[in-house]
Design an enzyme around this catalytic site. Structure first.
Site, PDB file in Angstrom:
ATOM      1  N   GLU A 218      29.587  32.775  47.924  1.00 50.66           N
ATOM      2  CA  GLU A 218      30.214  33.151  46.653  1.00 50.66           C
ATOM      3  C   GLU A 218      31.576  32.471  46.636  1.00 50.66           C
ATOM      4  OE1 GLU A 218      28.919  35.062  44.209  1.00 50.66           O
ATOM      5  OE2 GLU A 218      27.047  35.465  45.256  1.00 50.66           O
ATOM      6  N   CYS A 251      38.345  35.429  41.074  1.00 49.38           N
ATOM      7  CA  CYS A 251      37.520  34.214  41.133  1.00 49.38           C
ATOM      8  C   CYS A 251      36.976  33.809  39.777  1.00 49.38           C
ATOM      9  CB  CYS A 251      36.383  34.401  42.120  1.00 49.38           C
ATOM     10  SG  CYS A 251      35.403  35.856  41.772  1.00 49.38           S
TER      11      CYS A 251
END
Ligand code: NAD
Length: 464
Positions: A218, A251
């Site tokens: 990720e 993010c």
């Protein structure tokens, strides 16, 4: 071997071996154990919310409300969702058997992988360790968690609380930095789930290759927000909200904005207004505005400001690791500001001719984790969604799409491999095992055994 001040030297092989014992003994497989662990995790989050949000405040200056909404509540929603759907996820799925193989049965069943390693980053240090853990537990795995050493208070809280609530034979927390991570990665785990930057992502992938360990990566990247129509003030508020929460250390935060030359000044002013509405005229005094994780990132961000002209914000204070929500225009696309992931409260606004120009701009760069379009025209939404390659897409919203447990979350290309949340979390920590089962009573297969004479050949061709 790495050394941790609190727990002494780390014996990564022993940490894995202990969890493997629990897994091999079959303790983690029953649905009852999985439910019990998920409920215990929910209890941990409810009963110790105060300690956890205090740790997040200490690490990142997160307000308690933001810490609850963006960390605790996200894990609670994932655990609730898993508990509600676990029976269905664990159920065998029957598969039809071709006539020529009958009598027989076939089905698919999800089996746990074994012992999984979850390595977390510092920006959502609670959510990004515990949300993957929900999937690991739901799928019946043992797990080793390695929170980020940069969010030290949260790492300490996890190391203290997780063994208090969860089965400590099956779930361990290892504290430490690069050395601890490296030691753990040298072990033959059954899956590595890594959240963090691209550079370390490569290190994780290489280490996992040694053991042919599957990985979920990720990662991050520069997620664009495109504004080409609709209510500019509403777009500005939503972009400001998604960008400046957690001091823009998210993010999926919009990294930069692309808009038309006509809309750019209006949008820049409206974002500055939204910032004032959210955090007041001096965000430094707002209890709802966070701080930069450390001096290294503070210095990096201050240097990035040179890539454009500050049109609002720009004030900063190193002693507090404070950087004001900042909007920039006149940005040089070749500057570091536009070459690296910003991961901080600087929002460059760049101009493109139209939606097509924006899509081409995005297409020339590595695939981002998310891409956002603000427009009220259906054909814009369709075109953007079809042409932009990104981990996920949102229309007229940013960041909040992560709160939909039914939507998988993950990157593509440079922004990551694999996705999780909801059912996807269960699947990445499971092996989908096919089973074929034939009774011995009648051997109908004899027809398919050699030798193949002309009669058999004709019959077989007719049957298949
Ligand atoms: P990072 O890669 O520096 O660190 C993450 C983890 O890796 C930490 O636990 C750290 O101890 C460990 N680590 C660091 N160096 C290592 C090494 N050499 N070998 C092995 N392990 C090592 O990431 P970060 O700075 O904590 O996080 C920021 C990045 O994470 C940004 O790029 C952001 O976009 C990304 N991110 C992605 C997601 C997502 O869900 N896709 C979420 C949050 C953050």
């Amino acid at each position: 071997m790495s050394t941790d001040a609190r727990t002494g030297p780390l014996d990564a092989a022993a940490v894995l071996a202990d969890r493997r014992r629990s897994f091999d003994a079959g303790e983690t497989r029953p649905a009852a154990w999985r439910r019990q662990q998920l409920r215990a995790l929910l209890r941990l989050l409810t009963e110790r919310e105060e300690e956890l949000t205090r740790a997040l405040e200490e690490d990142l200056g997160k307000s308690r409300t933001e810490a609850f909404l963006s960390e605790v509540a996200v894990v609670q929603a994932e655990a609730d969702y898993a508990l509600r759907h676990l029976d269905r996820w664990m159920a065998r799925q029957k598969v039809a058997v071709p006539g020529g193989l009958l009598p027989a049965r076939a089905w698919i069943q999800a089996r746990p992988l074994g012992v999984v390693l979850i390595i977390g980053p510092w920006n959502y240090p609670l959510q990004l360790v515990l949300a993957p853990l929900v999937g690991a537990l739901a799928a019946g795995n043992a797990a080793v968690l390695k929170p980020s050493e940069l969010a030290a208070a949260t790492s300490r809280a996890l190391a203290r609380l997780v063994p208090e609530y969860l089965d400590r034979e099956a779930v361990a927390v290892v504290e430490g930095g690069v050395e601890a991570s490296t030691d753990l990665l040298a072990q033959p785990f059954d899956h590595v789930f890594y959240t963090g930057g691209e550079r370390v992502g490569r290190i994780v992938l290489k280490a996992a290759a040694e053991h042919l360990t599957p990985v979920t990566l990720e990662l991050g990247g520069k997620s664009p927000a495109v504004v080409v129509g609709g209510d500019v003030r509403a777009a500005a508020r939503r972009i400001a909200y998604g960008k400046f929460m957690n001091a823009a250390q998210t993010c999926v935060a919009p990294d930069y904005v692309l808009t038309t030359p006509a809309a750019a000044p209006v949008l820049a002013a409206a974002i500055a207004d939204a910032v004032r509405d959210f955090y007041g005229t001096d965000p430094r005094t707002s209890g709802d505005y966070g701080r930069i994780i450390n001096e290294h990132h503070f210095d990096r961000l201050v240097n990035l400001m040179a890539g454009g002209t500050v049109v609002s914000g720009g004030r900063h204070e190193r002693a507090e690791r404070y950087i004001e929500p900042t909007v920039l225009r006149g940005v040089d696309p070749a500057s570091a500001l536009m070459q690296e992931e910003i991961f901080g409260p600087l929002l460059p606004i760049l101009e493109v001719e139209d939606l097509d120009g924006a899509i081409r701009f995005i297409g020339r760069r590595p695939h981002p984790l998310a891409a956002y379009l603000f427009s009220d025209r259906e054909e814009h939404l369709r075109e953007f969604t079809e042409r932009v390659q990104a981990g996920g897409i949102a229309h007229n919203a940013c960041v909040i799409q992560l709160a939909v447990p039914g939507l998988p979350f993950g990157g593509v290309g440079a922004s990551g491999t694999g996705s999780y949340h909801g059912r996807q979390s269960f699947e990445i920590f499971s092996h989908v095992q096919p089973v074929f089962s034939k009774p011995t009573r009648v051997d109908t297969l004899r027809l398919a055994y050699p030798p193949f004479g002309p009669v058999k050949r004709r019959l077989l061709r007719r049957l298949l």
